[in-house]
Design a protein around this motif. Structure first.
Motif: not given
Length: 483
Positions: A27-30, A96, A316, A326, A365
Motif C-alpha cells: 500500500n503506497p499510502a502506508t 494509492g 490519505l 500518494p 507513504g
C-alpha cells in the motif's frame, strides 16, 4: 511460505500460484503489505496462451451469436457494478488513488463492458461496390489470442476497455496487469467465469514485466499485443512484435500542452489546469503537464495558480477531504523527486511544492507535494520527458505561431487543452496541434464512446469508440463470382 499465503492467478478454470517467485504488493499510502502474489514463469505463460488458443478455436466462443456474446458481457458488467466497492478499495490499496476516483473507475469499467456488448450486437459486415460480375463482401475476424498488458495508474478502466473490446470481437485474452496492481484483474477474471464466459477465454497472468510480460510479448501464438504504458517499453514491444509480424496497439506516454489565451474565462481555466495536472496525483498519460499562458496574463495567472496549488489537500486516499493522494509506489516517488531535482539543476525555479509533505501523519507513504516549475525553456529536460507525477512546467507564449512551435515541439502527441473565448482561434489551434485528443474549454473529459490514442511517440492505433472493436479484428475480403 504456504501456498495459501500467495494470491493465485487464472489459467483456464484453474487458479495457480505459478512457477515464478512470488512478489509483494504494498500500500503506497502506508507502506503496509497487501499480500504476496503468484508469479507466472515463461512456462506458465506458455500454458496460458495454449489454453487461450484452444478455447478460442472452439465454437463455444468463436461462433457464438453476437447477441449471446453480448449477454455474457452484460452479466459481467452487472457483477462488476455489484462488486464495485471491493474493486475500488483494492485498487486504492494497491496504487494509492483517491477512493472516490477508484469508485468512479469501477463503475466506468462496468460500463465499458456494456458499451462493447452493445457494439457487438450491431457491428455490421460490409458489401463493397462491385467492380465486376461478383459480390464483394468484407467480414471481420478475431485475431485469435490477444495479449493485454496494462499499467498501474488506472487498471479498473484500462483493463476493462481492452478486455471488453477484445472479447466482443471474438478473441481470447491473456491479461498481464501491472505487478503493482494485480488485484482488480484477478477479481474481474473470477467474475467473468461467474458470468458464463467459457474457461480459457480470459486468463490473467501476474508477475514482473521482464519475466512474465516478456514471455507473453515473445510468444509465437500471440497475434495481437495491446499495451498501455511508457514509451520506452512500447518501443521494445513493437520491436519484438515486428520480428514475427504480430499486430500491436500501443497507447504510450504524453507531455500534453495545456493552453490559456488571454481572452479565456480565467477562473474556469484555472480550475481546468489544476484538475488537468494534479488529479490522479499527476499519474495520467493525458495530464496537462506543460502549461502555456499568453504573455499578457502570464504573471497574474501563474500567481493565482501557485496560490491554489499550495492550498491543495494532500492526504490519505480514503479521506474525503484529500485532493492529492500518494504516488503509486516508493520507487516512483523517488523518480519524481529526481526529475524535480534535475529541473532545478537546469535552472528551473520551484514556485510550489518540490518536496515531500511535512505532515508526520503522511511520513509512511509515498507522498510528494504538487509542484510548479517556472524558468525553463520548452526544450529543457523536464519539459520534454514524462514525469508521471504532480509536476507542472509553466511557460509563456506570444502568439499562435510561437505557441504551436512550442506545443508541438515534443516527441509526444497524446492530448492537449485550449482555453479561449474565440471559436475560430480554438478551431485553428485544435487542427494544428499534433495530438490524438483535444479539449476546448474543458480538460480530461473522458468517454468510452470516442477513439483514444496518440500521435508520434504517444502510440499507434486507437481504442474505445465504435470502431475500437476493429482494433481487435482483421478484415477479410470474400469475392463471390456471379458469372
Amino acid at each position: 511460505m504456504q501456498d495459501q499465503d500467495v494470491q493465485p492467478f487464472l489459467i483456464g478454470a484453474e487458479w495457480t500460484r505459478g512457477e515464478g517467485t512470488p512478489f509483494e504488493s504494498r500500500n503506497p499510502a502506508t507502506g503496509a503489505l497487501n499480500g504476496l502474489i503468484g508469479a507466472a514463469s515463461a512456462a506458465d505463460v506458455d500454458r496460458a496462451v495454449a489454453t487461450a488458443r484452444a478455447a478460442q478455436a472452439e465454437p463455444a466462443w468463436r461462433d457464438m451469436l453476437p447477441h449471446k456474446r453480448a449477454a455474457i458481457l452484460r452479466r459481467l458488467a452487472d457483477l462488476i457494478e455489484a462488486d464495485a466497492e471491493w474493486l475500488a478499495r483494492r485498487q486504492m490499496q494497491e496504487n494509492g488513488k483517491r477512493l472516490q476516483e477508484c469508485r468512479d473507475q469501477a463503475l466506468a469499467g462496468a460500463n465499458a463492458y456494456r458499451y462493447f456488448a452493445g457494439i457487438c450486437e450491431v457491428m455490421p459486415s460490409e458489401v463493397a461496390p462491385a467492380r465486376g460480375n461478383h459480390l464483394s463482401l468484407v467480414v471481420y475476424e478475431p485475431f485469435g489470442v490477444v495479449a493485454a498488458i496494462t499499467p498501474w495508474n488506472s487498471p479498473l478502466t484500462l483493463e476493462s476497455q481492452k478486455v471488453a473490446a477484445a472479447l466482443a470481437a471474438g478473441n481470447a485474452v491473456v491479461l498481464k496487469p501491472s505487478e503493482f496492481t494485480p488485484g482488480p484483474a484477478l477479481r474481474v477474471a473470477a467474475l467473468a467465469l461467474q458470468a458464463g464466459l467459457p474457461p480459457g477465454i480470459l486468463n490473467v497472468v501476474t508477475g514482473l514485466g521482464l519475466e512474465t510480460g516478456g514471455a507473453l510479448v515473445a510468444h509465437p501464438d500471440v497475434r495481437l499485443i495491446s499495451f498501455t504504458g511508457g514509451t520506452a517499453t512500447g518501443k521494445a514491444i513493437a520491436r519484438a512484435a515486428a520480428q514475427r509480424m504480430a499486430a500491436v496497439a500501443l497507447e504510450l506516454g504524453g507531455k500534453s500542452p495545456h493552453i490559456v489565451f488571454a481572452d479565456a474565462d480565467l477562473d474556469k481555466a484555472l480550475d481546468g489546469v489544476l484538475h488537468g495536472v494534479f488529479s490522479s496525483t499527476g499519474q495520467s498519460c493525458i495530464a496537462g503537464t506543460r502549461l502555456f499562458v499568453e504573455r499578457g496574463v502570464y504573471d497574474a495567472f501563474v500567481a493565482r495558480l501557485v496560490a491554489r496549488t499550495r492550498e491543495l489537500k494532500v492526504g490519505l486516499p480514503d479521506d474525503p477531504a484529500t485532493q492529492v493522494s500518494p504516488l503509486s509506489s516508493f520507487i516512483h516517488r523517488d523518480k519524481v523527486e529526481s526529475m524535480v531535482a534535475m529541473a532545478a539543476e537546469d535552472g528551473g525555479r520551484i514556485l510550489a511544492g518540490g518536496t515531500r509533505p511535512a505532515d508526520p501523519a503522511l511520513a509512511g507513504g509515498a507522498f510528494f507535494l504538487p509542484t510548479i516549475v517556472a524558468g525553463l525553456a520548452n526544450d529543457a529536460r523536464l519539459c520534454q520527458q514524462e514525469v508521471f507525477g504532480p509536476v507542472l512546467c509553466v511557460l509563456p507564449f506570444d502568439d499562435e505561431a510561437d505557441l504551436l512551435r512550442q506545443a508541438n515541439g515534443t516527441a509526444f502527441g497524446l492530448a492537449a487543452g485550449i482555453w479561449t473565448a474565440s471559436m475560430p482561434r480554438a478551431w485553428r489551434v485544435a487542427r494544428a496541434l499534433e495530438a490524438g485528443t483535444i479539449w476546448i474549454n474543458t480538460y480530461k473529459e473522458l468517454s468510452v464512446s470516442v477513439p483514444f490514442g496518440g500521435f508520434k511517440e504517444s502510440g499507434s492505433g486507437r481504442e474505445k469508440g465504435f470502431y475500437g472493436i476493429r482494433t481487435y479484428q482483421e478484415p477479410k475480403t470474400v469475392m463471390w463470382g456471379l458469372a
